[in-house]
Design an enzyme around this catalytic site. Structure first.
Site, mmCIF file in Angstrom:
data_model
loop_
_atom_site.group_PDB
_atom_site.id
_atom_site.type_symbol
_atom_site.label_atom_id
_atom_site.label_comp_id
_atom_site.label_asym_id
_atom_site.label_seq_id
_atom_site.Cartn_x
_atom_site.Cartn_y
_atom_site.Cartn_z
ATOM 1 N NE ARG A 255 33.877 84.908 49.662
ATOM 2 C CZ ARG A 255 34.404 83.828 50.251
ATOM 3 N NH1 ARG A 255 35.594 83.892 50.832
ATOM 4 N NH2 ARG A 255 33.742 82.688 50.258
ATOM 5 C CG ASP B 82 41.279 79.475 49.578
ATOM 6 O OD1 ASP B 82 41.538 78.415 48.986
ATOM 7 O OD2 ASP B 82 40.233 80.105 49.409
ATOM 8 C CG HIS C 212 33.611 79.755 47.579
ATOM 9 N ND1 HIS C 212 34.208 79.122 46.514
ATOM 10 C CD2 HIS C 212 34.631 80.321 48.283
ATOM 11 C CE1 HIS C 212 35.527 79.289 46.572
ATOM 12 N NE2 HIS C 212 35.810 80.021 47.628
HETATM 13 C C1 3PY Z 1 38.667 80.733 53.240
HETATM 14 O O1 3PY Z 1 38.703 80.285 54.395
HETATM 15 O O2 3PY Z 1 39.530 80.492 52.380
HETATM 16 C C2 3PY Z 1 37.568 81.580 52.854
HETATM 17 O O3 3PY Z 1 37.610 82.156 51.793
HETATM 18 C C3 3PY Z 1 36.397 81.692 53.785
HETATM 19 O O4 3PY Z 1 35.238 81.938 53.095
HETATM 20 MG MG MG Z 2 39.065 81.496 50.456
#
Ligand code: 3PY
Ligand code: MG
Length: 281
Positions: free
Chosen positions: A97, A202, A72
């Site tokens: 990541r 998520d 992201h």
């Molecule tokens: C989430 O909280 O979904 C993440 O991927 C944190 O970066």
């Molecule tokens: Mg996430």
């Protein structure tokens, strides 16, 4: 002892002495993998802006680890490469990541010096196996050879990098969906998967089928506890993204050893706001 503000590469002794606020910083002799597996807490800053020196500054500011967010964040491969190198100047552990399903980038970020790679949205054993294959050398996996920059950043000959790579590079599968929670034990059992990393945003979104972003909701909180318990029972690392220092402490108490807190964008914005407000003119 004065805080060290020179731009010289961090010397381990100096790095320890520098730490007047936090108790410990990276010891060059303890690998990230060893530290996490021993149960010592590691708090990682989050590098989103494609500005390598900000990753270094997080390290100089006291973070023992920094994660380059290629999912992201605004990073491209050049800024990720430079951020990983800049972290060496600050003596921090180096994590990255990858974007969803981008295992080729996992290998590449390891080649560029990441000591741990976090893969988002790992929902099945098959996805976990493919990720592990890309991040571990044979016989464990299928990582292709080319860690020249990583070995250089570690100050090692290539043979020494190969000898330690499977043991000391950390592969973390993100658990962010009900499918992933259902497959948790099987994912944890995949050879080459060193642990899991929770994305609470998520996870709460998917647990509520898109209805809610309630990271503190009951279902999400329960899942977060379950994930830590199962990771510990499997003898693997549990990591999590945290939205506040209180959440870092909560996660630590639940058994997590890797906690992400503090993204460069938010940290700089908060510092700018504090600085301007302090000038009462
Ligand atoms: C989430 O909280 O979904 C993440 O991927 C944190 O970066
Ligand atoms: Mg996430």
């Amino acid at each position: 002892m004065q805080a060290v503000s020179s731009l010289s590469p961090a010397d381990p002794a100096e790095t320890k002495a520098e730490t007047t606020q936090g108790e410990t910083r990276v010891s060059e002799t303890v690998s990230l993998a060893e530290k996490l597996k021993s149960g010592s807490p590691v708090v990682t800053g989050w590098s989103m802006l494609a500005v390598p020196i900000l990753a270094e500054l997080m390290g100089r500011g006291g973070y023992e680890a920094v994660t380059v967010d290629f999912q992201h964040g605004a990073h491209d491969i050049a800024s990720a490469r430079e951020a990983l190198a800049a972290m060496v100047l600050a003596g921090t552990y180096r994590l990255a990541r990858i974007p969803v399903g981008d295992n080729a980038t996992a290998s590449r970020l390891l080649d560029l010096g990441a000591q741990a790679v976090i893969a988002p949205m790992i929902n099945s054993v098959e996805e976990a196996k493919a990720f592990a294959a890309a991040t571990k050398y044979p016989p464990l996996g299928e990582r292709s050879w080319g860690p020249h920059r990583a070995a250089m950043l570690d100050g090692l000959p290539l043979e020494a990098y190969l000898e330690k790579a499977n043991r000391e590079t950390v592969s973390l599968a993100m658990i962010e969906t009900p499918q992933a929670v259902a497959a948790l034990d099987a994912i944890l059992a995949v050879p080459g998967i060193d642990g899991v990393f929770v994305g609470p945003s998520d996870l709460s979104l998917t647990l509520s089928a898109g209805a809610d972003m309630d990271r503190d909701g009951e279902k999400t909180t329960q899942a977060i506890r379950t994930i830590a318990d199962h990771a510990r029972a499997a003898g693997k690392i549990a990591g999590i993204f945290c939205m506040s220092p209180e959440k870092v402490m909560e996660a630590r108490d639940a058994g997590y050893t890797l906690m992400a807190y503090g993204a460069d964008m938010g940290l700089f914005h908060a510092a700018a706001s504090t600085a301007r407000k302090a000038c009462t003119v």
